[in-house]
Write a protein that holds these residues in place. Structure first.
Motif: not given
Length: 407
Positions: A63, A67, A326, A329, A358
């Motif tokens: 993740a 990002i 997730s 996120k 997520g």
């Protein structure tokens, strides 16, 4: 002005022009790179739960890369996330120590915790510094019932999960013609297993199930022979286990070896029931085992990519990976909403915001006044063949349940 003065002035202007052109061509010289946002990940990287911690790390790192590759935190001028790992060493005391270390490292928040005992001490430690802490998969209700304003839980708690699990168990049994009447509960004697067993003892009888016995065992446990001998004598239609990976595998293998064949094994937060390691290493013992647990949306393409990443690393996929992917996120969205890496502002954003979840089946994540994500939803899975399939609810299911598995 002399000829020499005019020449010097012209050279100065030319040099200035060259310098200005260079700066315009390389804007990084004009604008400093924004400071990274440090985020702590507290996981059991060593000790009995090291497998879970490693899977969580893979999800969080995946993740963070997504990002950062997408431009970082836009509200902070493209600031990148920087993951700082804290090792709880699979015990509560070390979890508190690792949280102190993450605090000293200057993280904006801590994510993770994994086990309920670790999450309890770690969140309490973080509260002393007003350090935001978002729990990944620890389920003890008490984590969000202590009035800690810094503490949030992304996943469902004991009570939420057992409500879903029991609703689905009743449907499963009704659809099969009610083959299950008697139940034995087998649980580890720590905070996790004991808490879940207590809830099941309270609720199963009112749903028409007779509890023939509740059997506790220590963690770690090296032998399940006595537990299985007792189960053989009781001969329950259904076994409801609640323990960590090693003990779950040990019980399932001993049941297989002793030829104890209940009509079903229905776990709630089963330590191995939703693990591909269990399925791959002990396929016969795993066959037909059902679980109500954290699980990513099987229909999401990101789920498939995460599983491929875990497999490519020579590891076995489990829920720790999608949940920490997730969670990272959600954290990034909270920083965007806060417009700052300031801890107080992140806590405020988490408390008042609504976030995409997520690849977890939560819809929109929104924390209540206690810090609990009320939209968090566990999924029911079953080992079928060499795969783990989602059987409930219908919106996320990719297979129908096979039940009863014996008898």
């Amino acid at each position: 002005m002399t000829r020499r003065s005019r020449s010097l002035s012209r050279r100065t202007v030319l040099k200035s022009g060259v310098a200005l052109t260079s700066m315009l061509a390389a804007p990084g010289l004009l604008r400093a790179e924004p400071a990274p946002v440090k985020v702590g990940l507290l996981q059991p990287i060593s000790g009995a739960f090291a497998l879970d911690g490693d899977l969580a790390r893979i999800g969080a790192e995946y993740a963070v890369k997504e990002i950062n590759d997408a431009g970082g935190i836009k509200a902070l001028g493209g600031a990148k996330l920087e993951l700082v790992l804290g090792d709880s060493r699979s015990n509560a005391e070390a979890g508190a120590q690792a949280t102190e270390e993450l605090q000293s490292a200057g993280v904006a928040a801590v994510l993770g915790g994994f086990a309920s005992g670790i999450a309890l001490t770690a969140t309490q430690t973080a509260a002393r510094y007003d350090l935001p802490f978002v729990v990944d998969c620890a389920v003890a209700d008490t984590i969000t019932e202590r009035g800690l304003k810094n503490t949030f839980r992304f996943n469902p708690n004991f009570s939420m999960a057992t409500d879903v699990a029991l609703k689905n168990l009743v449907k499963l049994n009704d659809d099969a013609g009610k083959p299950v009447k008697t139940v034995a509960i087998v649980h580890e004697d720590g905070l996790f297993g004991s808490g879940l067993a207590k809830i099941m003892q309270q609720k199963l009888p009112s749903l028409g199930f007779q509890i023939v016995e509740t059997i506790a065992h220590p963690t770690p446990a090296r032998d399940m022979s006595n537990v299985v001998l007792r189960l053989r004598a009781l001969n329950p239609d259904l076994i409801v286990p609640s323990h960590y990976f090693n003990e779950f595998v040990l019980m399932a293998r001993t049941l297989q070896q002793q030829r104890v064949r209940p009509k079903g094994i229905y776990a709630v937060f089963g330590g191995a029931a939703s693990s591909y390691r269990f399925v791959n290493e002990f396929p016969e013992a795993a066959q037909g085992v059902m679980d109500c647990n954290h699980w990513g949306d099987p229909k999401s393409p990101i789920t498939a990519k995460l599983r491929e990443t875990v497999t490519a690393a020579g590891k076995f996929y489990a829920y720790n990976t999608p949940i920490n992917y997730s969670l990272m996120k959600v954290f990034a969205q909270a920083v965007e909403k806060a417009g700052s890496a300031d801890r107080a502002k992140i806590i405020e954003a988490l408390a008042g915001g609504e976030f995409d979840s997520g690849i977890m089946p939560y819809g929109k994540t929104k924390f209540d006044a206690k810090g609990q994500n009320l939209s968090a939803l566990p999924l029911n899975t079953q080992v079928q063949g060499k795969d783990i399939k989602v059987i409930y609810p219908a919106d996320y299911a990719d297979a129908k349940p096979v039940f009863p598995i014996n008898g």
